[in-house]
Design an enzyme around this catalytic site. Structure first.
Site, PDB file in Angstrom:
ATOM      1  N   ASN A 194      44.751   3.741  27.183  1.00 34.31           N
ATOM      2  CA  ASN A 194      44.948   3.378  25.784  1.00 34.31           C
ATOM      3  C   ASN A 194      44.693   4.602  24.921  1.00 34.31           C
ATOM      4  O   ASN A 194      43.568   5.090  24.830  1.00 34.31           O
ATOM      5  CB  ASN A 194      43.988   2.244  25.403  1.00 34.31           C
ATOM      6  CG  ASN A 194      44.042   1.901  23.929  1.00 34.31           C
ATOM      7  OD1 ASN A 194      44.944   2.308  23.219  1.00 34.31           O
ATOM      8  ND2 ASN A 194      43.060   1.146  23.469  1.00 34.31           N
ATOM      9  N   CYS A 195      45.749   5.101  24.264  1.00 34.52           N
ATOM     10  CA  CYS A 195      45.593   6.277  23.397  1.00 34.52           C
ATOM     11  C   CYS A 195      44.486   6.069  22.375  1.00 34.52           C
ATOM     12  O   CYS A 195      43.750   7.000  22.043  1.00 34.52           O
ATOM     13  CB  CYS A 195      46.921   6.558  22.688  1.00 34.52           C
ATOM     14  SG  CYS A 195      46.835   7.816  21.395  1.00 34.52           S
ATOM     15  N   PHE A 196      44.351   4.828  21.880  1.00 32.51           N
ATOM     16  CA  PHE A 196      43.375   4.557  20.831  1.00 32.51           C
ATOM     17  C   PHE A 196      41.992   4.231  21.383  1.00 32.51           C
ATOM     18  O   PHE A 196      41.100   3.805  20.655  1.00 32.51           O
ATOM     19  CB  PHE A 196      43.900   3.452  19.909  1.00 32.51           C
ATOM     20  CG  PHE A 196      44.905   3.963  18.918  1.00 32.51           C
ATOM     21  CD1 PHE A 196      44.556   4.185  17.600  1.00 32.51           C
ATOM     22  CD2 PHE A 196      46.193   4.264  19.313  1.00 32.51           C
ATOM     23  CE1 PHE A 196      45.467   4.690  16.685  1.00 32.51           C
ATOM     24  CE2 PHE A 196      47.128   4.769  18.415  1.00 32.51           C
ATOM     25  CZ  PHE A 196      46.765   4.987  17.099  1.00 32.51           C
TER      26      PHE A 196
END
Length: 247
Positions: A150-152
């Site tokens: 998850n990039c975030f």
């Protein structure tokens, strides 16, 4: 299991100017990535183009996979098979990004303009713009991290975090022949249900601004162009009339 993603549609706009400012549009993920690559190729081939700038939305709910992500979790494949999510690969790096209820920006520019159009400049512009709109943002703290599913889920110094610690804007780049494509996702109101299904964690809450995404885009676009008086801008409306598709 390796990801198998449909080939990009090649979109050719055939427009030249010193700086191209595209209208906000709403298209499927494959077409949006193709438009970004088309902007990149035009910036490479045309010495007159200093930069191109696009803000856009995604038709439907999409998950974009970073260039270096080789595999995806099995439950993502199941969500794809069930029609809960669409998946496309980005040319830019980083982890997976959910595009649902937010704003995407894409900026292309030549290497010799990196100091005025790269991560630091873009973050300063976004920090200032959102502060004026009522949202305080700051840079993330990590200088380097492994690619997170998850990039975030992580906050690099190229990312922006709000006052409550939620990562609001994640950015990533791709370089080709001395020209950069910089992607960024602004999470204004992500789908809580999809976020949890994908990442098994709670989504960032909706930003506390009494503004629509279109109003945010208009303000950010205007603030980006305001101090660039020495550049000739050409506004480009993206619609079916000026896009030719080649498979």
């Amino acid at each position: 299991m390796k990801i198998i993603i449909n080939k990009y549609t090649k979109l050719i706009l055939g427009i030249e100017n010193q700086a191209l400012i595209f209208s906000t549009n709403n298209l499927p993920g494959f077409d949006q990535m193709a438009l970004d690559l088309s902007s990149l190729d035009q910036t490479i081939s045309n010495p007159e183009i200093i930069f191109t700038l696009r803000f856009y939305y995604w038709t439907g709910d999409w998950l974009s996979i970073g260039y270096h992500q080789k595999e995806i979790p099995l439950h993502w494949e199941n969500l794809l098979s069930n029609g809960d999510i669409n998946i496309v690969r980005r040319p830019s790096g980083g982890g997976a990004v959910l595009h649902s209820g937010g704003i995407t920006y894409a900026l292309t520019f030549k290497k010799n303009y990196y100091k005025v159009l790269g991560y630091e400049m873009v973050n300063n512009w976004l920090i200032k713009g959102f502060r004026e709109l009522g949202l305080n943002l700051r840079n993330g703290h990590l200088r380097k991290s492994h690619i997170n599913t998850n990039c975030f889920g992580t906050s690099l110094i190229s990312d922006l975090v709000d006052q409550d610690g939620f990562k609001r804007i994640g950015s990533a780049q791709f370089r080709k022949k001395g020209v950069f494509l910089q992607h960024g996702e602004i999470q204004t109101n992500p789908s809580k249900d999809l976020w949890f299904k994908l990442f098994k964690e709670e989504a960032p809450p909706k930003v506390n601004l009494e503004l629509s995404n279109d109003e945010i885009v208009q303000y950010l676009r205007d603030s980006f162009l305001k101090d660039k008086t020495n550049i000739n801008f050409k506004n480009i409306a993206i619609d079916n009339k000026n896009i030719r598709k080649y498979s």
